[in-house]
Structures are given as structure tokens and as C-alpha cells.
Design a protein around this motif. Structure first.
Motif, PDB file in Angstrom:
ATOM      1  N   THR A  37      -0.352  -4.613  -9.328  1.00 34.33           N
ATOM      2  CA  THR A  37      -1.973  -4.454  -9.148  1.00 34.33           C
ATOM      3  C   THR A  37      -2.513  -5.756  -8.635  1.00 34.33           C
ATOM      4  O   THR A  37      -3.460  -5.295  -7.424  1.00 34.33           O
ATOM      5  CB  THR A  37      -1.968  -3.645  -9.727  1.00 34.33           C
ATOM      6  N   PHE A  46      -2.267  -6.908  -5.650  1.00 38.83           N
ATOM      7  CA  PHE A  46      -2.027  -6.378  -4.019  1.00 38.83           C
ATOM      8  C   PHE A  46      -3.701  -6.687  -4.440  1.00 38.83           C
ATOM      9  O   PHE A  46      -3.617  -7.034  -3.900  1.00 38.83           O
ATOM     10  CB  PHE A  46      -1.478  -5.129  -4.793  1.00 38.83           C
ATOM     11  N   HIS A  47      -4.330  -6.200  -5.474  1.00 38.13           N
ATOM     12  CA  HIS A  47      -6.043  -6.854  -5.164  1.00 38.13           C
ATOM     13  C   HIS A  47      -6.114  -7.460  -4.362  1.00 38.13           C
ATOM     14  O   HIS A  47      -6.777  -8.477  -3.569  1.00 38.13           O
ATOM     15  CB  HIS A  47      -6.278  -6.388  -6.263  1.00 38.13           C
ATOM     16  N   ARG A  83       0.631  -1.251  -0.590  1.00 33.97           N
ATOM     17  CA  ARG A  83      -0.139  -0.246   0.076  1.00 33.97           C
ATOM     18  C   ARG A  83       0.540   1.255   0.071  1.00 33.97           C
ATOM     19  O   ARG A  83      -0.035   1.719  -0.806  1.00 33.97           O
ATOM     20  CB  ARG A  83      -1.049  -0.072   1.513  1.00 33.97           C
ATOM     21  N   LEU A 127      -3.166   3.577  -5.573  1.00 30.75           N
ATOM     22  CA  LEU A 127      -4.140   2.161  -5.441  1.00 30.75           C
ATOM     23  C   LEU A 127      -2.944   1.978  -6.717  1.00 30.75           C
ATOM     24  O   LEU A 127      -3.049   0.608  -6.576  1.00 30.75           O
ATOM     25  CB  LEU A 127      -4.689   2.020  -5.297  1.00 30.75           C
ATOM     26  N   ARG A 179     -11.352  -0.584  -3.952  1.00 32.56           N
ATOM     27  CA  ARG A 179     -10.043   0.507  -4.106  1.00 32.56           C
ATOM     28  C   ARG A 179      -9.548  -0.050  -5.423  1.00 32.56           C
ATOM     29  O   ARG A 179      -9.077   0.280  -6.042  1.00 32.56           O
ATOM     30  CB  ARG A 179     -10.411   1.606  -3.074  1.00 32.56           C
ATOM     31  N   ILE A 180      -8.716  -0.520  -4.827  1.00 31.82           N
ATOM     32  CA  ILE A 180      -7.259  -1.613  -5.842  1.00 31.82           C
ATOM     33  C   ILE A 180      -7.792  -1.946  -7.391  1.00 31.82           C
ATOM     34  O   ILE A 180      -7.796  -1.909  -8.494  1.00 31.82           O
ATOM     35  CB  ILE A 180      -7.303  -2.468  -4.965  1.00 31.82           C
ATOM     36  N   ALA A 208       2.022   1.582  -3.522  1.00 32.82           N
ATOM     37  CA  ALA A 208       1.221   2.218  -4.122  1.00 32.82           C
ATOM     38  C   ALA A 208       1.094   3.432  -4.599  1.00 32.82           C
ATOM     39  O   ALA A 208       0.254   4.093  -5.824  1.00 32.82           O
ATOM     40  CB  ALA A 208      -0.079   1.008  -4.392  1.00 32.82           C
ATOM     41  N   TRP A 244       0.725  -0.134  -8.625  1.00 36.24           N
ATOM     42  CA  TRP A 244       1.690  -1.138  -7.915  1.00 36.24           C
ATOM     43  C   TRP A 244       2.660  -1.353  -9.099  1.00 36.24           C
ATOM     44  O   TRP A 244       2.746  -1.606  -9.794  1.00 36.24           O
ATOM     45  CB  TRP A 244       1.773  -1.687  -7.777  1.00 36.24           C
TER      46      TRP A 244
END
Length: 935
Positions: A598, A601-602, A558, A565, A630-631, A561, A567
């Protein structure tokens, strides 16, 4: 027939493995019920424990039978207990008492560990021993032992167990495993002896690539042992490693995991581990400085030799060398039986493949993978190196005395000894062999910890590899205890790296740039692997233990990113080993690294939110669920057009978005359609790397494109899953073209013939093709949803779930397809057949039959003006075109095969626009002769 004849409770498992020593005071309990009664569900269970001659019983209401909390007072250090269970069903049926399982608390009380680490003070292998008296009758003798290094321990010259390379590899700065054995039967009244063989193992190994390899752990190897003697009269003695021990050189001259072992049988010390041996002339031990890590009982199964394989062929190479082919790429070492003169040296060199008839050693890089045995000359001698392991199918034998006899050589297969729990089968021979390759790859790389390869100068715990393979691993073997143990090291390394999960665990290659920087899909192992253990084994404790690490990882990402959001900064491996990447630049993938990062990340935020909810942390669950959403919004806004086109127009990008739940509705379907078009345009050949490969077929079938998935799965051209099989592979390769079609090894410096990552597609074979998947943790509720693939006539799986054996599969007979399922007691299943029929069933055995004619249509006339999509979708037509070109110009045919993009809306003549007239004429003629029958 009584209820107890119809319902039987199995002996309970105590803890997370079948080890008789448990590392916890409150080990969880699991048991399985067998019964022919349909739809049987447990209503209650009684658990009985007998300890110190006293029996207590606990009652459990409900269906819980997997990893049930220990319902008694905690086990005391070294306490033994006998546990058995009986069950009652909701239908009123009941079992008798199960057989008992005896377990001992392997841990020691605080301050009870008194042994000192001893050794010679050098890195060279050596022997350690002491003698002691047993003055009266022993009731029980428990031996605790460990080493910073690799060791074997003998009591009165008898090995205490069959474990190999003990105590295994941990992050030694903070953790070293303690082995426990009951050696009561090995002791005798009067004089006894303890003997240890000690080598460096992982502790003294040089880690790193090529010339950059160097020691990571400091100091020479050292071992420690503590024998607790409990006498019948209630008194207790201890024998520990201390200043009374002595050391001497032995026959192991040198030993390294990468370089191999040299053993000089002339230096053997007969009887050195026995009580009558006089060690007065041996050297006084030293007390090497070792890490301040308190030994803790081993929680994973040990490494063992699990089978021996005979030589299949004896080959003579073009240079005249003798090469043994064991017919299977495996991990372990070779046992020889030989006679000859004293001082005669036999050399054994190992490799996975042959290159133009010679041993293919270039991929080993700095690993010599060579063992040498110096004969004692004392008749027939049997030797198997003990302090190394190799990845090999072929062994070059040099300087064998006299005529060589292949019956005198066998290969010993080694890996962490986990129970086998699943398999997949099909009548498609290449696919069946591919799945066997996946299994062998897991066996070879699950050796003490999950490694990336077993043969070259690497063999490291790469986090990305196990992250993509964990679901497959959890189906094939009971690897819960194994991965739980490794995750302990992950958390220790992550804590030291301030929340960053290193690329490899243990993190022993600091000279590699970025080792301690966050890398997507690699660092995400800390969220994915615990989630897999929860899904497949109901391992709630691992979720709890890893939760802080999961949040730390997501929070680190986080920060990277930022407010967007996305990465998109820092070191990334992306879709590693995309087949279009050059040999020396394996990270040059078609998919933008920011999309991969990303998406992961999600996924990690989503898994962390789910874990928080399971742990009852509602505030955290809302926080991370909101972050995940939000990601996803940021991902869609940055990387997906309104019409469902990815900014990186690559198969991996679409697969990630679909499988990681980043898109929904019409846009998701549009992305699935585009993925199908890309797969077709690539000639149904693989276009994905580490990240996309395990999930691409799932993305296709989830969006209705099973025909494309089937063509991709059964493709034999390079790159494909089955191309290596056609080249004789018996394990999964690291690269799609680790061996080129001309039999030469890929020119890249990073080439392995035993990597499990690209075999992660097997999870889709299990869950989606044969159709057996968990809907609730540990398969309490099973989803049976098979997918018919036109390229297969059948597919079946079995899996030993924590509740019992489950099976699913299907078989085609003309237009009729039969489906079968076996559901274990105390579970239920939701069955979804291809027709759309849905059934909810309890335990039992079931079959269904449906009509599913193979899709067919008359073949329209094909010409040079036909669409490229029409040609590639008709496999016979495609092969006909290829053969026609090859018949005139083989080189042009290969170029056509490799470079043509089979887009809809383009004509076949376009990629042939510069072809000579004879080529065009041959293609036209071949197409005209295609039969017009249905295809």
C-alpha cells in the motif's frame, strides 16, 4: 582578458550518450559552460549545425542547456551533421564557438533495411562470411548489423569496434538493437570481405532456476548485416546478408553465458575474415525463422572490456588446487598467455568466494562458470573467451602446462561502458570500502541491462532491484541512456501483460509462479525509474514515453486494492531478505506485506500525478493526486494508531511511512522516535530488507535521529552494511550474511556476493551525509545540506551534473567543522548548514566554518541495574559488557549479542537473569572499571 577567455562552451552532446550515431531524427542537445566568473548564468545560446556543406544557426534565449530540443530540420536517415555552440551570460560575458561534435543519424529509412537473418540453422557457434568488390573510391561506408544471439563482425579480418556480446539483450519478441559502425577506413579497392562470428548469447540461453531452466526464445541464432557503400561519384551499393553468404564451424566449440566457453585453438581458421580466403567449400547459409522485430538503432552504450587486472595472489587450496585471487570481485573473464602441446586442455573455474580454502561454487547453482582452452601447440598462445562472462574474484586453474606464472593471466572487467559521474569519500576506512563495493556492484550488474547478480544461473533484470538502486546508480554513472533503453523493454513486456510490470524484464521465466502478477516494489519500477531519470538528468522524454505505462500500472493496482485502497491480496515479496527471515524463506519479513504494497501504491500514484502535471495533463494530475491522498488516508487509518505506532512494529514500516510522505506533523515525529527506539533495541544492527534498507537512515535523519543513523551506518556486527567489509567483501552481498562468521557460505539456495540492492543506502550518503542533492531536475538548483555524523570525521562527494562538476562535503577538526561546496556554472544552490544558517549562492567555490562540539557527557556509574538503553547507547560500555561475558563463556556472549533487545525501561540484569554468578561478577567488575570521563 577577453570574454571568450573567461567563458568557454564545451562541445555539445547530441542525444543521451556520447555515441557518434544517434537513433533519433531530432536528438536533444546539451552543453556545459566553464568559467571562473562568479554566479554565471546563461542568458542565451547560439547553436550551429553544418550538414551537406550548408551551415544554419538557431538562437535559444534563456538558461536552457540540458536536453534542449533539436532546433533544426530533422536529420535524414544516415545524414551526418557537425554541431557547435556559443553562449552569452546574463552578465554580458560571451564565449567563442565550442569545438564541434559530429553525429550521424544511425537509423534507416522505411524499407531501407534489406538484410536477411542468416545462420547455420543450429545452436552451435559458427562463422559466417562473404566477399564483395569495391570498384571505385568510397566516400563513406556505414555498416548496420545485429543478431538474435551474440555476434562479432569483421571487415577484412579487422574487428569493426570493441563492443562485446553485441547487440545486447532486449525483449527479442518485439525489439532487437541495431549496431552501426563507420567502416570506411577498413575497406580497400578491389576484393573485400565481411565476417561474422555468431553464438547464442541470451537468445539460446536456458533461463530459470535449477532443474526448471528452459529455453524461452525459439529457434537457432541468426545474424544480419547491411553495408552501405557511398562512392565519391554519388552512387551507392549495398552488401547484405543473403544467400551468397557461407558458414563453417570455427574454434568456439560451445559457448553459454552460464556454462562458459570451450575454445579449441586447433580448429582455428586462419584468415577466414580476410578478402583472399576461399570459402567455396563452406556451407550455404540458412534463413532461420526469427521474431518479427524490425531492428532499431541501439540507444544505450555498448558492453566493453574497461580494464584488465593482475593476479594478486596465487593460492594452493587444501585439496592441492591452484587458485588465483584477483583481489576484487568483478564481472568479466580471464585472459591467458600460454604455450604447450597441441590438444592440451586448460580449465578455468570461476567463483566469487572461497569456502574453507576451496572454490565456493555452490551459490552458482546450475551455472558451471567454467572455460576450457585447447592449445594449438603453435608457440605462445593468447586467449580470452569472448562469448561468456562470469562473476568472480577467484579462478581455479587446472592442467596448466609446465610451471605456472601469474603474470600470464589477467582478468578482463566488463560492463556497459557508461561515463563515471560521481564518488563519495571519507577517512572512515570501512565505509570508504563499502562505497567502493557499491560501485563495483553496479559495474558488474549493469551489463546490457540492470541485473540482480552476475554469477549464478540467473542474471535477470529484476525490476525491484533497480527500483531501489536507481537513485544511487544515477549519481555514480551517466546511466540515463542505459535505463531509457531498458524501460523500452519494460513497456513492451507490460503491454503484453495487460498493464502488469513483470518481476523480471525481459520476462523470460514463465515457469516461475507470479511472473506476470502485480508485485509491489517490483512493478513500481515503471513509476520510480522514470522519475529518477527526470530528477537527475531532466529526461522529460522518458517521462512522456512512460506516462501511459505509469497510469496503466497504477490502474492495475487500483483494481487489486478495491474500494478500501489497501493492497493486501495476491503475491508479494514484501521486505525481501529481512535479516530475520530463514535462509530458505527470504520473504518472511517482520513487516506486513500489505503495508509495503500500500505504501508503494501511494508512491506510484503520487509520482504519476506529478508526471501528469509536468506533461500538462491537469485532469490526470488531479485524478492521481486525489487517489494518492485517499490511499494515504486509507494507509493511516488501517496501519497507524493515533499516537504514531505502526501495526507492524518494524523499522521498514516506519521508514516507508516517513520517507514516502504518508504521515505529517506530530505523528510523523512520533514515528521517527519509535523508529529510533527499534533501531536501538536491535543493538544498532540492520533489521530491514530490500525495501527498508535504502531509506532507513534517511527516515532517521529526517526525524532528528542522526546519532542512531550514525551507529547503524558504522555498525560492524552482523547484520550490517560493514559486516561484509570486515569479512573481506569487495562488492555488496545479496544477503546480510551471505558468508557466515565462520567462513562458510549461507546455507540458503539463493546466495550471491554481488547484488547492488542493499547498497542503495549510498544515495543517502551522497544526498544527506555529504549533502549534495538536486532541488530541480538535472541539478539546475542544488541543495547542499550536509549531516554531521558522530561516527565520521569527514565526508565528501563529487558529481558531474549535466551542467558540470558539483562538490560538497565537510571535515571535522576538533570542535570546528569546515564545509565546502562547488557549484557549476548556470546553476545555483541553496545551502543549509547544521547550525540552521541558510545561504543562496550562484556558481563558484565556497567554504564555511561552524563550531559543532561532539556531544559528550560524564559517564554515570553503570551496573547490572542500569538501563539497557544506557548501555547500548554507550558503545564502549556495550563492548565492555560483551567482552566480560566472552571472557567467561564465549557461547553465552554470542547468544547475548544476538538475542538481547535493548529496550528503554529494562535493566541490564534482565537478559542475564540465568547467567552463572561468574558471568555476573565479571560484568559488574568490568562496568565498575569503566572510566568516568566524558564519552
Amino acid at each position: 582578458m577577453t570574454d571568450s577567455d573567461q567563458v568557454r562552451a564545451g562541445a555539445p552532446r547530441i542525444g543521451h550518450s556520447d555515441d557518434p550515431f544517434v537513433p533519433d531524427a531530432r536528438p536533444p542537445l546539451s552543453w556545459k559552460t566553464t568559467t571562473t566568473l562568479p554566479s554565471w548564468v546563461q542568458a542565451a545560446a547560439d547553436i550551429e549545425v553544418t550538414r551537406d556543406g550548408t551551415t544554419a544557426t538557431a538562437h535559444v534565449d534563456g538558461p536552457e542547456s540540458v536536453l534542449v530540443d533539436w532546433p533544426f530540420e530533422p536529420l535524414r536517415p544516415l545524414e551526418s551533421a557537425l554541431v557547435r555552440v556559443r553562449v552569452r551570460g546574463k552578465d554580458g560575458s560571451a564565449s567563442g564557438w565550442s569545438a564541434g561534435t559530429e553525429v550521424t543519424a544511425g537509423f534507416l529509412a522505411p524499407g531501407q533495411w534489406r538484410a536477411r537473418f542468416v545462420g547455420s540453422g543450429s545452436d552451435e557457434p559458427h562463422l559466417l562470411r562473404t566477399a564483395f568488390e569495391v570498384p571505385r573510391t568510397v566516400r563513406r561506408a556505414l555498416l548496420h548489423s545485429t543478431a538474435f544471439g551474440a555476434y562479432d563482425l569483421r571487415v577484412n579480418d579487422t574487428p569493426v569496434d570493441d563492443a562485446e556480446l553485441k547487440p545486447g539483450w532486449n525483449s527479442y519478441q518485439w525489439r532487437v538493437s541495431l549496431d552501426v559502425a563507420d567502416v570506411t577506413a577498413l575497406l580497400r579497392p578491389g576484393r573485400n570481405a565481411l565476417g561474422i562470428t555468431l553464438t547464442g548469447g541470451w537468445y539460446t540461453e536456458r533461463f530459470g532456476f535449477r532443474d526448471a531452466a528452459e529455453r524461452f526464445y525459439e529457434g537457432p541464432p541468426a545474424a544480419a548485416a547491411q553495408l552501405t557503400l557511398e562512392y565519391e561519384d554519388g552512387s551507392v551499393d549495398m552488401v547484405v546478408t543473403d544467400e551468397r553468404w557461407r558458414w563453417a564451424r570455427g574454434p568456439v566449440v560451445s559457448a553459454g553465458l552460464y556454462q562458459g566457453e570451450i575454445y579449441d585453438a586447433r580448429l582455428a581458421v586462419p584468415g577466414w575474415g580476410g578478402p583472399s580466403f576461399d570459402h567455396a567449400q563452406w556451407n550455404s547459409v540458412r534463413f532461420p525463422v526469427v521474431p518479427e522485430a524490425t531492428p532499431t538503432p541501439r540507444s544505450a552504450p555498448p558492453v566493453r572490456v574497461t580494464e584488465h587486472r593482475s593476479v594478486e595472489r596465487v593460492l594452493t587450496s587444501p585439496s592441492g588446487r591452484t587458485i588465483l585471487d584477483f583481489g576484487q570481485n568483478l564481472v568479466g573473464r580471464v585472459r591467458i598467455r600460454v604455450a604447450g602441446e597441441a590438444g592440451h586442455t586448460i580449465t578455468l573455474r570461476h567463483a566469487e568466494v572461497l569456502e574453507h580454502g576451496e572454490l565456493g561454487t555452490r551459490p552458482l547453482r546450475n551455472a558451471a562458470a567454467t572455460d576450457r582452452y585447447v592449445l594449438s601447440g603453435d608457440g605462445e598462445e593468447v586467449w580470452e573467451p569472448k562469448w561468456t562472462f562470469h562473476g568472480f574474484r577467484y579462478v581455479e586453474v587446472d592442467n596448466w602446462p609446465g610451471p605456472f606464472t601469474p603474470e600470464h593471466v589477467t582478468a578482463a572487467v566488463m560492463h556497459t561502458d557508461m561515463p563515471r559521474t560521481g564518488d563519495f569519500t571519507t577517512s572512515h576506512p570501512l565505509l570508504r570500502r563499502f562505497h567502493e563495493n557499491v560501485v563495483w556492484g553496479m559495474r558488474g550488474n549493469f551489463l546490457s541491462l540492470p541485473t540482480d547478480c552476475p554469477q549464478r544461473d540467473e542474471r535477470l533484470g529484476w525490476t525491484g532491484d533497480i527500483q531501489v538502486f536507481a537513485p544511487t546508480a544515477a549519481f555514480l554513472y551517466d546511466c540515463d541512456a542505459f535505463l531509457r533503453s531498458w524501460l523500452e523493454d519494460v513497456r513492451l513486456e507490460q503491454r503484453a501483460a495487460h498493464g502488469v510490470v513483470p518481476m523480471v524484464v525481459p520476462a523470460v521465466i514463465p515457469q516461475v509462479p507470479g511472473l506476470l502478477k502485480p508485485v509491489a516494489a517490483w512493478g513500481d519500477a515503471i513509476t520510480v525509474v522514470p522519475a529518477v531519470l527526470w530528477e537527475r538528468f531532466a529526461d522529460h522524454d522518458t517521462l512522456r514515453d512512460c506516462y501511459a505505462a505509469m497510469t496503466a500500472w497504477v490502474d492495475v493496482v487500483r483494481d487489486r486494492a478495491g474500494s478500501a485502497l489497501l493492497w493486501e491480496e495476491g503475491l508479494q515479496f514484501g521486505d525481501w531478505l529481512d535479516p530475520d527471515a530463514p535462509p530458505e524463506r527470504p520473504g518472511d519479513a517482520k513487516t506486513d506485506a500489505g503495508i509495503v504494497a500500500t505504501a508503494y501504491f501511494h508512491r506510484s500514484a503520487q509520482l504519476t500525478a506529478r508526471t501528469a502535471a509536468l506533461l500538462g495533463l491537469e485532469g490526470d494530475a488531479r485524478h492521481y493526486a486525489d487517489l494518492a491522498e485517499r490511499i494515504a488516508e486509507a494507509f493511516r487509518g488501517a496501519y497507524i494508531t493515533p499516537h504514531g505506532r505502526m501495526m507492524s512494529d518494524s523499522p521498514t514500516a516506519y521508514a516507508l511511512a516517513i520517507v514516502f510522505d504518508l504521515v505529517h506533523g506530530a505523528r510523523r515525529q512520533a514515528m521517527g522516535d519509535r523508529l529510533r527506539d527499534l533501531v536501538r533495541a536491535g543493538g544498532y544492527r540492520i533489521a530491514t530488507g530490500f525495501v527498508g534498507t535504502p531509506i532507513i537512515c534517511e527516515a532517521l535523519t529526517a526525524t532528528g535521529h542522526r546519532v542512531a543513523a550514525s551507529r547503524l551506518l558504522t555498525q560492524t556486527e552482523c547484520p550490517s552494511w560493514l559486516y561484509p567489509v570486515t569479512m573481506g567483501a569487495t562488492t555488496v552481498w545479496e544477503r546480510w550474511d551471505s558468508m557466515l562468521e565462520d567462513g562458510s557460505i549461507n546455507p540458503g539456495q539463493m546466495t550471491s556476493f554481488n547484488h547492488y540492492a542493499l547498497g542503495g543506502v549510498a544515495d543517502w550518503l551522497h544526498r544527506c551525509v555529504a549533502g549534495l542533492a538536486p532541488m530541480e531536475p538535472a541539478y539546475r538548483v542544488i541543495r547542499v545540506a550536509p549531516t554531521l555524523l558522530d561516527g565520521l570525521d569527514d565526508a565528501s562527494v563529487w558529481h558531474e551534473t549535466p551542467f558540470g562538476r558539483a562538490e560538497a562535503g565537510w571535515r571535522r577538526d576538533g570542535d570546528e567543522v569546515s564545509f565546502h561546496a562547488r557549484i557549476p556554472p548556470n546553476t545555483r544552490a541553496v545551502v543549509e548548514l547544521p547550525s540552521g544558517a541558510r545561504h543562496e549562492v550562484g556558481s563558484g567555490t565556497y567554504t564555511w566554518t561552524e563550531s559543532h562540539p561532539l556531544p559528550s557527557s560524564p559517564r554515570a556509574p553503570l551496573t547490572l541495574g542500569s538501563g539497557l538503553d544506557a548501555v547500548i547507547d554507550d558503545r564502549t560500555a556495550y563492548l565492555t559488557v560483551l567482552d566480560a561475558i566472552r571472557g567467561v563463556d564465549a557461547a553465552r556472549a554470542e547468544t547475548f549479542r544476538r538475542t538481547t533487545r535493548w529496550w528503554r525501561g529494562r535493566e541490564l540484569r534482565e537478559p542475564l537473569d540465568k547467567a552463572p554468578l561468574p558471568v555476573l561478577a565479571a560484568v559488574e567488575k568490568a562496568l565498575a572499571e569503566l572510566p568516568a570521563h566524558e564519552r
